[in-house]
Scaffold this motif. Structure first.
Motif, PDB file in Angstrom:
ATOM      1  N   ALA A   1       0.831  -1.204   0.000  1.00  0.00           N
ATOM      2  CA  ALA A   1       0.000   0.000   0.000  1.00  0.00           C
ATOM      3  C   ALA A   1       0.866   1.255   0.000  1.00  0.00           C
ATOM      4  O   ALA A   1       0.585   2.227  -0.720  1.00  0.00           O
ATOM      5  N   LEU A   2       1.919   1.240   0.799  1.00  0.00           N
ATOM      6  CA  LEU A   2       2.820   2.398   0.832  1.00  0.00           C
ATOM      7  C   LEU A   2       3.569   2.544  -0.483  1.00  0.00           C
ATOM      8  O   LEU A   2       3.785   3.668  -0.972  1.00  0.00           O
ATOM      9  N   LEU A   3       3.974   1.433  -1.080  1.00  0.00           N
ATOM     10  CA  LEU A   3       4.662   1.492  -2.370  1.00  0.00           C
ATOM     11  C   LEU A   3       3.739   2.066  -3.443  1.00  0.00           C
ATOM     12  O   LEU A   3       4.177   2.859  -4.293  1.00  0.00           O
ATOM     13  N   SER A   4       2.473   1.696  -3.418  1.00  0.00           N
ATOM     14  CA  SER A   4       1.526   2.243  -4.388  1.00  0.00           C
ATOM     15  C   SER A   4       1.359   3.742  -4.206  1.00  0.00           C
ATOM     16  O   SER A   4       1.264   4.493  -5.184  1.00  0.00           O
ATOM     17  N   GLU A   5       1.313   4.185  -2.957  1.00  0.00           N
ATOM     18  CA  GLU A   5       1.208   5.621  -2.708  1.00  0.00           C
ATOM     19  C   GLU A   5       2.406   6.372  -3.286  1.00  0.00           C
ATOM     20  O   GLU A   5       2.291   7.539  -3.669  1.00  0.00           O
ATOM     21  N   GLU A   6       3.553   5.701  -3.360  1.00  0.00           N
ATOM     22  CA  GLU A   6       4.754   6.314  -3.927  1.00  0.00           C
ATOM     23  C   GLU A   6       4.828   6.136  -5.448  1.00  0.00           C
ATOM     24  O   GLU A   6       5.790   6.584  -6.083  1.00  0.00           O
ATOM     25  N   GLY A   7       3.819   5.489  -6.031  1.00  0.00           N
ATOM     26  CA  GLY A   7       3.812   5.260  -7.467  1.00  0.00           C
ATOM     27  C   GLY A   7       4.665   4.087  -7.917  1.00  0.00           C
ATOM     28  O   GLY A   7       4.886   3.894  -9.118  1.00  0.00           O
ATOM     29  N   LYS A   8       5.119   3.252  -6.985  1.00  0.00           N
ATOM     30  CA  LYS A   8       5.951   2.091  -7.319  1.00  0.00           C
ATOM     31  C   LYS A   8       5.048   0.865  -7.492  1.00  0.00           C
ATOM     32  O   LYS A   8       5.042  -0.057  -6.683  1.00  0.00           O
ATOM     33  N   TYR A   9       4.284   0.880  -8.577  1.00  0.00           N
ATOM     34  CA  TYR A   9       3.217  -0.103  -8.733  1.00  0.00           C
ATOM     35  C   TYR A   9       3.734  -1.509  -8.996  1.00  0.00           C
ATOM     36  O   TYR A   9       3.147  -2.492  -8.513  1.00  0.00           O
ATOM     37  N   ASP A  10       4.804  -1.645  -9.751  1.00  0.00           N
ATOM     38  CA  ASP A  10       5.330  -2.989 -10.015  1.00  0.00           C
ATOM     39  C   ASP A  10       5.810  -3.649  -8.725  1.00  0.00           C
ATOM     40  O   ASP A  10       5.555  -4.838  -8.497  1.00  0.00           O
ATOM     41  N   GLN A  11       6.505  -2.881  -7.882  1.00  0.00           N
ATOM     42  CA  GLN A  11       6.950  -3.424  -6.604  1.00  0.00           C
ATOM     43  C   GLN A  11       5.760  -3.766  -5.723  1.00  0.00           C
ATOM     44  O   GLN A  11       5.754  -4.781  -5.028  1.00  0.00           O
ATOM     45  N   ALA A  12       4.750  -2.908  -5.746  1.00  0.00           N
ATOM     46  CA  ALA A  12       3.552  -3.168  -4.942  1.00  0.00           C
ATOM     47  C   ALA A  12       2.875  -4.452  -5.393  1.00  0.00           C
ATOM     48  O   ALA A  12       2.482  -5.287  -4.566  1.00  0.00           O
ATOM     49  N   ILE A  13       2.736  -4.635  -6.708  1.00  0.00           N
ATOM     50  CA  ILE A  13       2.080  -5.844  -7.221  1.00  0.00           C
ATOM     51  C   ILE A  13       2.882  -7.085  -6.849  1.00  0.00           C
ATOM     52  O   ILE A  13       2.309  -8.130  -6.496  1.00  0.00           O
ATOM     53  N   SER A  14       4.207  -6.980  -6.895  1.00  0.00           N
ATOM     54  CA  SER A  14       5.042  -8.122  -6.505  1.00  0.00           C
ATOM     55  C   SER A  14       4.788  -8.503  -5.051  1.00  0.00           C
ATOM     56  O   SER A  14       4.631  -9.691  -4.726  1.00  0.00           O
ATOM     57  N   ASP A  15       4.744  -7.502  -4.158  1.00  0.00           N
ATOM     58  CA  ASP A  15       4.453  -7.781  -2.751  1.00  0.00           C
ATOM     59  C   ASP A  15       3.065  -8.391  -2.587  1.00  0.00           C
ATOM     60  O   ASP A  15       2.862  -9.327  -1.796  1.00  0.00           O
ATOM     61  N   LEU A  16       2.094  -7.861  -3.317  1.00  0.00           N
ATOM     62  CA  LEU A  16       0.729  -8.346  -3.173  1.00  0.00           C
ATOM     63  C   LEU A  16       0.560  -9.755  -3.737  1.00  0.00           C
ATOM     64  O   LEU A  16      -0.220 -10.548  -3.209  1.00  0.00           O
ATOM     65  N   ASP A  17       1.296 -10.058  -4.790  1.00  0.00           N
ATOM     66  CA  ASP A  17       1.285 -11.445  -5.289  1.00  0.00           C
ATOM     67  C   ASP A  17       1.737 -12.402  -4.189  1.00  0.00           C
ATOM     68  O   ASP A  17       1.119 -13.460  -3.968  1.00  0.00           O
TER      69      ASP A  17
END
Length: 454
Positions: A282-298
């Motif tokens: 969630a914090l990564l998405s707020e920073e616009g780091k969507y690929d990293q966020a998706i990796s964590d969420l996977d």
């Protein structure tokens, strides 16, 4: 058009229903058979020719020894419990505790179906073992834990209370009742009273410090919350849950960087910790780091496939990358797991409006979102947008009017109303709305233009 709803943060689950913030059910209160074994004369050593391998007692001890399983040791504990049960040499009370422990381990591993079977079998035993005329405090506590894990909140509260009446020094029952009050009833002040009692009996009880810290944080009492959580981490520096709860507390007070550091630390100690992964994402998405966020969420979903917040946040990240089909699938999954998640309905409505597919279903999603969140202005914005896509500007104007009556400085609502007014011939008023929106947000027009709305 962008998502106007916020990312969600998932709380690190307590109790058997989550990551296992519970006391030392075995260590403090060993079953009678174990106490007898501990005081008995040591058995003679086996002959040298005996094949190597753990005994039934060793397997059982590995299963139930210490605190309830956590994400850190759930794999090992579940395996030990399974091996002990497979020997078919355990006594009924041992079978019940082994199944309850394995259920908690399986829950921590995200396997809720098999966990439910274990809880159900444990509950059957404790229902039969408890004498209502002379109940045992420990068995009452264990039955309460089984009921709590199965979602039978009122019965669990009753058993926790009975366990305390039978033995006012039963710190486990105070802790269990406090966790239930905080997580299921959201009665944080009452929960804190129970955690206080645990800490009188056991001043260094890490689980109680974490749970009380979380309750204080929920109430906005940041000083007390951080004092408890810092103390818990000082006592147990490798306790991943302590860092996740402190991360939540830091996030609630706007300290995003400190929250990120806490989630990173939690994941060093427990790399598969679903809530830590979801919250960091969630914090990564707020920073616009969507690929990293998706990796964590996977990874979070692999560890716990029943967490609707993880699907919701991954849908948010996919939407930001214009991966609408993937976002839609994630919102479908979130709604299936939590039918009352209004934000997921709102965002699914928006995706359907943007793609132009299933617009009627999209409107139904918006209607559901509005019923679930009648005061949420994001829903008004989305409903206005879908009415524009449906070619019904007068209804769009009404939605945007309702949003602007509450907050006259909403760029999306102003610009959308401007488009709708121009479509019904109110050109001067519409151009005025658009100009006002552009002053508030110079990029607002770019959110409508890709969808043929200017």
């Amino acid at each position: 058009m962008r998502l106007s709803t916020k990312l969600l943060i998932t709380a690190a689950a307590f109790l058997a229903g989550g990551a296992g913030i519970y006391g030392f059910a075995y260590h403090l209160y060993p079953p009678p058979s174990v106490r007898d074994r501990q005081s008995a004369t040591p058995a003679p050593a086996p002959p040298l020719s005996a094949p190597p391998g753990p005994s039934v007692d060793q397997l059982y001890d590995e299963c139930v020894r210490g605190a309830w399983p956590t994400v850190k040791d759930a794999d090992v504990r579940a395996a030990a419990c399974s091996k002990a049960l497979q020997t078919r040499q355990l006594k009924p009370d041992q079978i019940a505790l082994a199944r309850l422990t394995r259920g908690i381990a399986r829950t921590a591993l995200g396997d809720r179906v098999l966990a439910a079977e274990d809880y159900s079998e444990a509950l059957k035993h404790y229902d039969g073992a408890i004498d209502p005329r002379n109940p045992d405090s420990l068995n009452l506590y264990r039955r309460a834990t089984s009921l709590h894990a199965m979602g039978e909140t009122d019965r669990a509260l009753s058993d926790y209370g009975d366990a305390i009446r039978v033995d006012p020094s039963n710190s486990l029952a105070y802790l269990g009742r406090g966790v239930l009050l905080a997580t299921r009833k959201r009665s944080f002040n009452r929960a804190i009273e129970d955690f206080d009692k645990v800490l009188v009996l056991q001043p260094d009880n890490v689980d109680a410090l974490i749970a009380r810290g979380n309750a204080y944080s929920q109430l906005g009492d940041n000083g007390r919350a951080l004092a408890d959580l810092d103390r818990a981490i000082q006592l147990a520096p490798n306790n991943a849950q302590a860092y996740v709860i402190r991360g939540l507390a830091n996030n609630r007070r706007g300290q995003k960087q400190l929250a990120m550091q806490d989630y990173d630390t939690a994941l060093r100690y427990a790399p598969r910790y679903s809530q830590a992964l979801a919250n960091r994402a969630a914090l990564l998405s707020e920073e616009g780091k969507y690929d990293q966020a998706i990796s964590d969420l996977d990874e979070s979903i692999k560890a716990d496939s029943d967490n609707p917040v993880a699907y919701y946040n991954r849908g948010y990240a996919h939407f930001a990358k214009h991966e609408y089909a993937k976002a839609l699938a994630d919102y479908d999954a979130a709604i299936k797991l939590e039918p009352g998640m209004g934000r997921a309905y709102n965002n699914r409505c928006l995706i359907r409006a943007i793609t132009g597919k299933d617009l009627v279903a999209g409107l139904q999603d918006c209607d559901t979102a509005q019923k679930l969140m009648p005061l949420n202005l994001d829903v008004r914005d989305t409903r206005g947008f879908i009415y524009l896509k449906l070619g019904d500007p007068r209804l769009a104007v009404k939605e945007y009017d309702d949003a602007l009556d509450v907050d006259p400085n909403r760029p999306l609502a102003l610009y959308g109303r401007g488009i709708a007014r121009i479509m019904i011939g109110e050109t001067r008023e519409g151009e005025g709305d658009k100009a006002a929106a552009l002053i508030l947000d110079p990029e607002v027009a770019q959110q409508f233009a890709p969808f043929g709305l200017k």
